[in-house]
Motif scaffolding. Structure first.
Motif, PDB file in Angstrom:
ATOM      1  N   ARG A 245     -14.233  -2.255  14.752  1.00  0.00           N
ATOM      2  CA  ARG A 245     -13.948  -0.877  15.182  1.00  0.00           C
ATOM      3  C   ARG A 245     -12.662  -0.368  14.523  1.00  0.00           C
ATOM      4  N   PHE A 246     -12.523  -0.622  13.258  1.00  0.00           N
ATOM      5  CA  PHE A 246     -11.297  -0.262  12.555  1.00  0.00           C
ATOM      6  C   PHE A 246     -11.210   1.253  12.347  1.00  0.00           C
ATOM      7  N   PRO A 247     -10.068   1.869  12.665  1.00  0.00           N
ATOM      8  CA  PRO A 247      -9.915   3.327  12.515  1.00  0.00           C
ATOM      9  C   PRO A 247      -9.597   3.718  11.074  1.00  0.00           C
ATOM     10  N   ASN A 248     -10.611   3.732  10.233  1.00  0.00           N
ATOM     11  CA  ASN A 248     -10.426   4.008   8.806  1.00  0.00           C
ATOM     12  C   ASN A 248      -9.571   5.240   8.536  1.00  0.00           C
ATOM     13  N   GLU A 249      -9.959   6.342   9.155  1.00  0.00           N
ATOM     14  CA  GLU A 249      -9.312   7.605   8.859  1.00  0.00           C
ATOM     15  C   GLU A 249      -7.834   7.583   9.241  1.00  0.00           C
ATOM     16  N   ARG A 250      -7.538   6.980  10.374  1.00  0.00           N
ATOM     17  CA  ARG A 250      -6.146   6.944  10.817  1.00  0.00           C
ATOM     18  C   ARG A 250      -5.277   6.112   9.873  1.00  0.00           C
ATOM     19  N   VAL A 251      -5.794   5.007   9.411  1.00  0.00           N
ATOM     20  CA  VAL A 251      -5.002   4.106   8.578  1.00  0.00           C
ATOM     21  C   VAL A 251      -4.894   4.610   7.140  1.00  0.00           C
ATOM     22  N   TYR A 252      -5.988   5.085   6.575  1.00  0.00           N
ATOM     23  CA  TYR A 252      -6.024   5.397   5.157  1.00  0.00           C
ATOM     24  C   TYR A 252      -6.031   6.876   4.821  1.00  0.00           C
ATOM     25  N   ALA A 253      -5.922   7.746   5.827  1.00  0.00           N
ATOM     26  CA  ALA A 253      -5.933   9.176   5.553  1.00  0.00           C
ATOM     27  C   ALA A 253      -4.789   9.564   4.627  1.00  0.00           C
ATOM     28  N   ASP A 254      -5.060  10.537   3.756  1.00  0.00           N
ATOM     29  CA  ASP A 254      -4.010  11.062   2.906  1.00  0.00           C
ATOM     30  C   ASP A 254      -2.979  11.766   3.787  1.00  0.00           C
ATOM     31  N   THR A 255      -1.731  11.750   3.352  1.00  0.00           N
ATOM     32  CA  THR A 255      -0.658  12.355   4.138  1.00  0.00           C
ATOM     33  C   THR A 255       0.200  13.255   3.254  1.00  0.00           C
ATOM     34  N   PRO A 256       0.817  14.298   3.818  1.00  0.00           N
ATOM     35  CA  PRO A 256       1.664  15.187   3.031  1.00  0.00           C
ATOM     36  C   PRO A 256       3.052  14.617   2.774  1.00  0.00           C
ATOM     37  N   SER A 257       3.372  13.502   3.416  1.00  0.00           N
ATOM     38  CA  SER A 257       4.673  12.863   3.249  1.00  0.00           C
ATOM     39  C   SER A 257       4.477  11.412   2.828  1.00  0.00           C
ATOM     40  N   PRO A 258       5.514  10.769   2.293  1.00  0.00           N
ATOM     41  CA  PRO A 258       5.373   9.376   1.845  1.00  0.00           C
ATOM     42  C   PRO A 258       5.197   8.414   3.024  1.00  0.00           C
ATOM     43  N   GLN A 259       4.088   7.738   3.049  1.00  0.00           N
ATOM     44  CA  GLN A 259       3.772   6.801   4.114  1.00  0.00           C
ATOM     45  C   GLN A 259       3.450   5.437   3.506  1.00  0.00           C
ATOM     46  N   LEU A 260       3.599   4.399   4.327  1.00  0.00           N
ATOM     47  CA  LEU A 260       3.307   3.032   3.895  1.00  0.00           C
ATOM     48  C   LEU A 260       2.457   2.342   4.945  1.00  0.00           C
ATOM     49  N   ARG A 261       1.479   1.566   4.484  1.00  0.00           N
ATOM     50  CA  ARG A 261       0.683   0.720   5.362  1.00  0.00           C
ATOM     51  C   ARG A 261       0.758  -0.716   4.830  1.00  0.00           C
ATOM     52  N   LEU A 262       1.176  -1.620   5.691  1.00  0.00           N
ATOM     53  CA  LEU A 262       1.163  -3.049   5.372  1.00  0.00           C
ATOM     54  C   LEU A 262       0.037  -3.670   6.185  1.00  0.00           C
ATOM     55  N   ILE A 263      -0.814  -4.434   5.533  1.00  0.00           N
ATOM     56  CA  ILE A 263      -2.027  -4.903   6.196  1.00  0.00           C
ATOM     57  C   ILE A 263      -2.276  -6.381   5.936  1.00  0.00           C
ATOM     58  N   THR A 264      -2.685  -7.069   6.996  1.00  0.00           N
ATOM     59  CA  THR A 264      -3.150  -8.447   6.855  1.00  0.00           C
ATOM     60  C   THR A 264      -4.173  -8.697   7.951  1.00  0.00           C
ATOM     61  N   CYS A 265      -4.700  -9.880   8.011  1.00  0.00           N
ATOM     62  CA  CYS A 265      -5.639 -10.226   9.064  1.00  0.00           C
ATOM     63  C   CYS A 265      -4.904 -10.792  10.275  1.00  0.00           C
ATOM     64  N   GLY A 266      -5.588 -10.850  11.387  1.00  0.00           N
ATOM     65  CA  GLY A 266      -4.978 -11.354  12.607  1.00  0.00           C
ATOM     66  C   GLY A 266      -6.023 -11.653  13.663  1.00  0.00           C
ATOM     67  N   GLY A 267      -5.557 -11.951  14.857  1.00  0.00           N
ATOM     68  CA  GLY A 267      -6.472 -12.277  15.944  1.00  0.00           C
ATOM     69  C   GLY A 267      -7.036 -13.672  15.823  1.00  0.00           C
ATOM     70  N   LYS A 268      -8.137 -13.895  16.489  1.00  0.00           N
ATOM     71  CA  LYS A 268      -8.764 -15.214  16.482  1.00  0.00           C
ATOM     72  C   LYS A 268      -9.527 -15.451  15.187  1.00  0.00           C
ATOM     73  N   TYR A 269      -9.599 -16.713  14.814  1.00  0.00           N
ATOM     74  CA  TYR A 269     -10.334 -17.093  13.609  1.00  0.00           C
ATOM     75  C   TYR A 269     -11.741 -17.513  13.999  1.00  0.00           C
ATOM     76  N   ASP A 270     -12.725 -16.912  13.366  1.00  0.00           N
ATOM     77  CA  ASP A 270     -14.126 -17.225  13.604  1.00  0.00           C
ATOM     78  C   ASP A 270     -14.553 -18.255  12.562  1.00  0.00           C
ATOM     79  N   LYS A 271     -14.711 -19.507  12.978  1.00  0.00           N
ATOM     80  CA  LYS A 271     -15.047 -20.573  12.034  1.00  0.00           C
ATOM     81  C   LYS A 271     -16.424 -20.377  11.407  1.00  0.00           C
ATOM     82  N   GLU A 272     -17.335 -19.812  12.170  1.00  0.00           N
ATOM     83  CA  GLU A 272     -18.674 -19.615  11.639  1.00  0.00           C
ATOM     84  C   GLU A 272     -18.681 -18.535  10.553  1.00  0.00           C
ATOM     85  N   ALA A 273     -17.966 -17.443  10.815  1.00  0.00           N
ATOM     86  CA  ALA A 273     -17.902 -16.346   9.847  1.00  0.00           C
ATOM     87  C   ALA A 273     -16.852 -16.583   8.772  1.00  0.00           C
TER      88      ALA A 273
END
Length: 239
Positions: free
Chosen positions: A191-219
């Motif tokens: 349920r990742f909020p694509n638009e909120r994270v990657y939307a274009d902005t009129p000012s300089p913005q930064l997003r730092l991204i990595t994975c987190g939460g529980k690790y699914d061994k099967e996936a």
């Protein structure tokens, strides 16, 4: 990584080793999400060791294109217009979590997929070179591994950042762009909020991204993404 393809191609999500797959079209405001971890060999039973990273999709040309040679870049940030001219990042420094790492550029490969940062270098971050450079007007996206097969990686402690913490990015033009953290949030990849994270902005913005939460061994994937939202706070020339 499971994701979609760039604009102009039919969506065909599928796993592909260490490459990242991209969305079918850009959202109305800018970037789209690539939010699954890299597929590698299985981690140990006791500890997830697969490299994990998240990154943006290909932005619209109007959002991501570099300025033309005839464009008149602003020489430095100011209170009236904080945006910097385009210049690629060289080094990322985050004192609060002891990050001091060089950049590699992330680009779309021959298969139409964006290559991930090399999994054999735990202290390396990737910047999507098709998007805004750090400090330039728009959303600049930086991705890093949480861990690798050999252990913890550069963004292991990304989720420990707090609002008000500073992120320094040294650029090729000798300017250090300093970003102030606005928020640190964890999102389910389903349920990742694509638009909120990657939307274009009129000012300089930064997003730092990595994975987190529980690790699914099967996936062979983490279930969440950690995203740091930050804005350009100041800039100074050091070289």
């Amino acid at each position: 990584m499971a994701a979609q393809q760039p604009p102009g191609t039919a969506p065909a999500p599928r796993p592909l080793g260490r490459a990242m797959l991209w969305p079918a079209a850009a959202v109305a405001l800018g970037f789209l999400l690539v939010y699954n971890s890299l597929g590698t060999s299985s981690p140990s039973e006791d500890k997830p060791l697969a490299p994990v990273v998240s990154a943006p999709a290909t932005p619209r040309a109007s959002v991501s294109a570099a300025p033309s040679a005839s464009a008149a870049p602003r020489p430095s940030a100011s209170a009236a217009d904080p945006a910097l001219p385009r210049s690629a990042p060289k080094r990322l420094s985050i004192a609060e979590i002891a990050v001091n790492a060089p950049f590699t550029q992330l680009s779309i490969g021959p298969s139409g997929q964006l290559n991930a940062p090399p999994a054999d270098d735990a202290n390396l971050v990737g910047w999507f070179q098709g998007g805004a450079t750090p400090g330039e007007r728009g959303t600049s996206v930086v991705a890093g591994h949480l861990d690798t097969k050999t252990g913890p990686a550069v963004f292991l402690l990304l989720g420990a950042l707090k609002p008000g913490n500073m992120v320094d990015i040294t650029r090729e033009d000798g300017i250090v762009a300093r970003f102030k953290v606005d928020s640190v949030e964890t999102f389910s990849k389903a349920r990742f909020p694509n638009e909120r994270v990657y939307a274009d902005t009129p000012s300089p913005q930064l997003r730092l991204i990595t994975c987190g939460g529980k690790y699914d061994k099967e996936a062979k994937d983490y279930k969440d993404n950690v995203v740091v939202f930050a804005h350009l706070d100041s800039a100074k020339r050091v070289a």
